[in-house]
Design an enzyme around this catalytic site. Structure first.
Site: not given
Length: 322
Positions: A28, A60, A79-80, A238, A257
């Site tokens: 996998e 989103y 996957i947990e 900016r 940043d």
């Protein structure tokens, strides 16, 4: 009453699909398979409903970027674990999020029986994050600057990421570094080569970015350092905020940043450190690894994070690395 306490609205992303290498079995991790993720975010977006302004809600696009990076990134056995990781990281992206529900689908799971899907769902709220982020009293005593308005007693090393894709971007980055060198209570220690990178998120039709990572030493408080970087952005024309025509992840003359500030974990309305998305962004990680091959972010080598970043193949040095 805070907007988080009034949270009753939902943003949903359904069926975000990518190839990952998660699983217990060696094949996998070696061969990979398709994973799908659904996410439901609980928040109060009534302010956005009134203003029609992206700044008043959670993007989103940003959440989708985080999910995709986790699917294709560092493998988990379970996957947990992937679902738990995603739910917590989503909540860390924005303090306005009250809860996150993440379902990870594994439709190609290694089962001999006939089946359509295997999935797990993690539901986490803000209390789960608050508990994990609480440091022991002795740790806080050893970490000056935990208050974002408090200046440290000695110099703190901070990593900054710079980006530009409007105008003469390479010149702009050099000018921004020079401005930091002139700033009081700031010393530029080292800087990465400039990288040419493909845009991540935002409008599809925009120029490539020039990105650079620098390391500084400073006695400014975290918020004072933020004010300094934003002043330099402003000096380079900016315009912040949708009301000034700025598009999230859109073209800009200069973006600075704060990625790290010593060992501190800082969460305020205006600043989160370490930067919550730095660990998935190749345009930060790759030049950072050029500057400092031994650098670590939250205990993980930056070079390793860079290898797993989805956008890393689009990051190239502007000039040949020597």
């Amino acid at each position: 009453m805070s907007s988080r306490s009034r949270a009753r609205d939902t943003i949903r992303l359904t069926g975000l699909t990518a190839t990952g290498h998660h699983g217990v079995f060696d094949f996998e991790k070696r061969e990979g398979q398709i994973f799908q993720v659904d996410a439901a975010l609980t928040l109060d977006f009534s302010a956005a409903g009134r203003s029609d302004d992206l700044a008043d809600t959670v993007s989103y696009v940003e959440i989708a970027e985080l999910i995709h990076a986790a699917i294709v990134g560092k493998p988990f056995d379970l996957i947990e674990a992937l679902a738990d990781h995603l739910a917590r990281e989503i909540l860390r992206t924005d303090e306005r999020l009250a809860a996150a529900e993440v379902t990870v689908h594994k439709p190609e799971a290694p089962l001999t029986q006939s089946f359509h899907d295997v999935s797990v769902t993690a539901r986490r709220d803000r209390t789960d994050i608050d508990r994990t982020d609480i440091a022991a009293p002795q740790d806080l005593a050893q970490r000056p600057g935990a208050d974002p308005d408090a200046a440290p007693s000695t110099e703190v090393t901070s990593v900054l990421a710079l980006g530009s894709n409007l105008g003469e971007s390479a010149v702009t980055l050099a000018s921004a570094v020079a401005a930091l060198e002139r700033a009081e209570q700031v010393r530029v220690l080292r800087q990465s080569p400039i990288a040419k990178t493909s845009p991540v998120g935002g409008p599809a039709a925009q120029p490539d970015f020039h990105n650079q990572v620098i390391e500084i030493a400073t006695t400014l408080s975290p918020h004072a350092l933020l004010a300094q970087t934003q002043q330099i952005e402003q000096d380079h024309h900016r315009a912040r905020g949708a009301e000034n025509g700025e598009v999230r992840w859109g073209p800009r003359t200069l973006d600075i940043d704060i990625i790290t500030y010593g060992p501190e974990r800082i969460s305020s309305l205006t600043l989160q450190v370490p930067h919550p998305r730095a660990g998935t962004r190749g345009f930060v990680l790759v030049p950072w690894s050029w500057m400092d091959p031994q650098a670590q972010l939250d205990g993980t080598p930056v070079a390793e994070l860079a290898r797993h970043a989805a956008d890393a193949p689009g990051v190239e040095p502007l000039e040949s690395l020597r």
